[in-house]
Design a protein around this motif. Sequence first.
Motif, short mmCIF file in Angstrom:
data_model
loop_
_atom_site.label_atom_id
_atom_site.label_comp_id
_atom_site.label_asym_id
_atom_site.label_seq_id
_atom_site.Cartn_x
_atom_site.Cartn_y
_atom_site.Cartn_z
N GLN A 351 5.57 21.11 -0.80
CA GLN A 351 5.85 19.72 -0.51
C GLN A 351 7.33 19.46 -0.79
OE1 GLN A 351 5.69 17.08 1.16
NE2 GLN A 351 3.64 16.36 0.54
N LEU A 352 7.87 18.39 -0.24
CA LEU A 352 9.23 17.99 -0.56
C LEU A 352 9.35 17.79 -2.07
CD1 LEU A 352 9.66 15.30 2.25
CD2 LEU A 352 10.46 17.67 2.31
N GLN A 353 10.48 18.18 -2.64
CA GLN A 353 10.69 18.02 -4.08
C GLN A 353 10.55 16.53 -4.44
OE1 GLN A 353 13.18 16.76 -6.29
NE2 GLN A 353 12.34 17.85 -8.07
N SER A 354 9.84 16.26 -5.52
CA SER A 354 9.41 14.89 -5.83
C SER A 354 10.58 13.91 -5.97
CB SER A 354 8.56 14.87 -7.09
OG SER A 354 9.27 15.43 -8.19
N ARG A 355 11.71 14.38 -6.47
CA ARG A 355 12.84 13.46 -6.69
C ARG A 355 13.40 12.91 -5.38
NH1 ARG A 355 18.32 13.59 -7.12
NH2 ARG A 355 18.51 15.82 -6.71
N VAL A 356 13.26 13.68 -4.30
CA VAL A 356 13.81 13.23 -3.02
C VAL A 356 12.72 12.85 -2.02
CG1 VAL A 356 15.90 14.60 -3.35
CG2 VAL A 356 13.96 15.60 -2.12
N ASN A 357 11.46 12.93 -2.44
CA ASN A 357 10.34 12.54 -1.58
C ASN A 357 9.97 11.10 -1.92
OD1 ASN A 357 8.17 12.45 0.13
ND2 ASN A 357 6.89 13.85 -1.04
N ILE A 358 10.35 10.18 -1.05
CA ILE A 358 10.25 8.75 -1.33
C ILE A 358 8.91 8.18 -0.85
CG2 ILE A 358 11.36 6.50 -1.03
CD1 ILE A 358 13.00 8.62 -2.59
N GLN A 359 8.30 7.31 -1.64
CA GLN A 359 7.13 6.59 -1.18
C GLN A 359 7.58 5.42 -0.32
OE1 GLN A 359 4.18 5.67 -4.26
NE2 GLN A 359 5.11 7.23 -5.61
N LEU A 360 7.11 5.38 0.91
CA LEU A 360 7.60 4.37 1.85
C LEU A 360 7.35 2.94 1.36
CD1 LEU A 360 6.72 5.82 5.37
CD2 LEU A 360 8.91 5.80 4.19
N ALA A 361 6.25 2.70 0.69
CA ALA A 361 5.93 1.34 0.23
C ALA A 361 6.97 0.83 -0.76
CB ALA A 361 4.55 1.32 -0.40
N LYS A 362 7.73 1.73 -1.39
CA LYS A 362 8.73 1.33 -2.38
C LYS A 362 10.09 1.06 -1.79
CE LYS A 362 6.45 3.54 -6.31
NZ LYS A 362 6.60 4.48 -7.45
N LEU A 363 10.25 1.36 -0.50
CA LEU A 363 11.56 1.14 0.14
C LEU A 363 11.76 -0.35 0.45
CD1 LEU A 363 11.89 4.16 2.57
CD2 LEU A 363 13.16 3.74 0.48
#
Length: 363
Positions: A351-363
């Motif tokens: 999976q994308l590394q968690s620090r750079v994998n953004i949850q869209l609902a938080k944008l």
Amino acid sequence: MMVAPQDTGTYRASASLILAAREDSSTKFDYSLLLIKRSERTSYALNHCVFPGGVFDAGADESLDWLSYFHSFGVTDEDLKRLSCDQVSARPEFLSSGQNFSRDISLRLTALRETFEEVGLLLCANEEDVRSWNATTGEPRTLLLQPDDRSYWQQRVHDDATQFLALCRHLHVLPNLWSLHEWSVWRTPATASRKYDTVYYITALVAQAKLVSLLLEPQEVASAHWLDPEEAWTQSQGGTIWLPFMLLYDTARLMNLHRWDDLLRFSRQRSVLGTTLMQPVYYRCDGCMFGVLPGDELYVSQPEKCAQTIILPCTVVELNRSARRYNRYLVYDFHKVVLASNVPPFDGHLQLQSRVNIQLAKL
């Protein structure tokens, strides 16, 4: 939603090589990756950086002469079959074809040939190591040859791809196909004017990056840079370099692997599962353009037909809040790119590394 399917033309097969070399073990990443900055003549973006690679050449990379040359080193047909992936899902068509032998073989030759042509590195194995190699436990030892007449041969290979075989015969070595592990497969969006199907291989060099001697091909390569995955990500987002979006995505996966040993182990184990082809489909809404990838709820059944960007009548904020299943990158400007995925990775991948994998609902 507006979708305009069109006949988008032929995709050219190509191959690139992610080269990882060792760094100081005390650093956050004990390896770095080789990125080359394209010359102004060949680049389509300022500070455009890529992994070494180029287009498949049927006359050079699929020649029957390669088969007889491999056999002369004691390589069996079974040894060559080990380079093919027994993929559960449908194998990308450009990887499942091949005239004289598997395309899994010829595209590895493409990647190694182009790496020599662009940066002067010849990843090969000598006859002694090939004949003593235990095919069930690994791959032949990789040699990084730097012949005295390297510049002469680099120019010959640049001018005529068939000269790569002549070079190997001259040095009596084999291109080490078994040291390359399939990492990802990308198809350029149908909106692009130049269309490629590209397989990315990865190899882990035992050598220290600072000791690897490069010879840059002056017509195509402006400079070369050894960067760890986090440095590559940060510099691209900061504007020092520009990574194409698919390379940014792969870099975000590599950021999970801090140790050279883990990188090699994971690459070997995962590559036998094959790779799902990733072709972005582009959308635009108020405030953002974004590319969606397989598994995303907005992904279409025939991405190769989407020759125009799909327009959505909403804002990016509204879109992000309503998203439930997503695998996409959001492009706010050339260097501000957000990656977001909550889809389980395909083919045993990271999976994308968690620090750079953004949850869209938080944008």
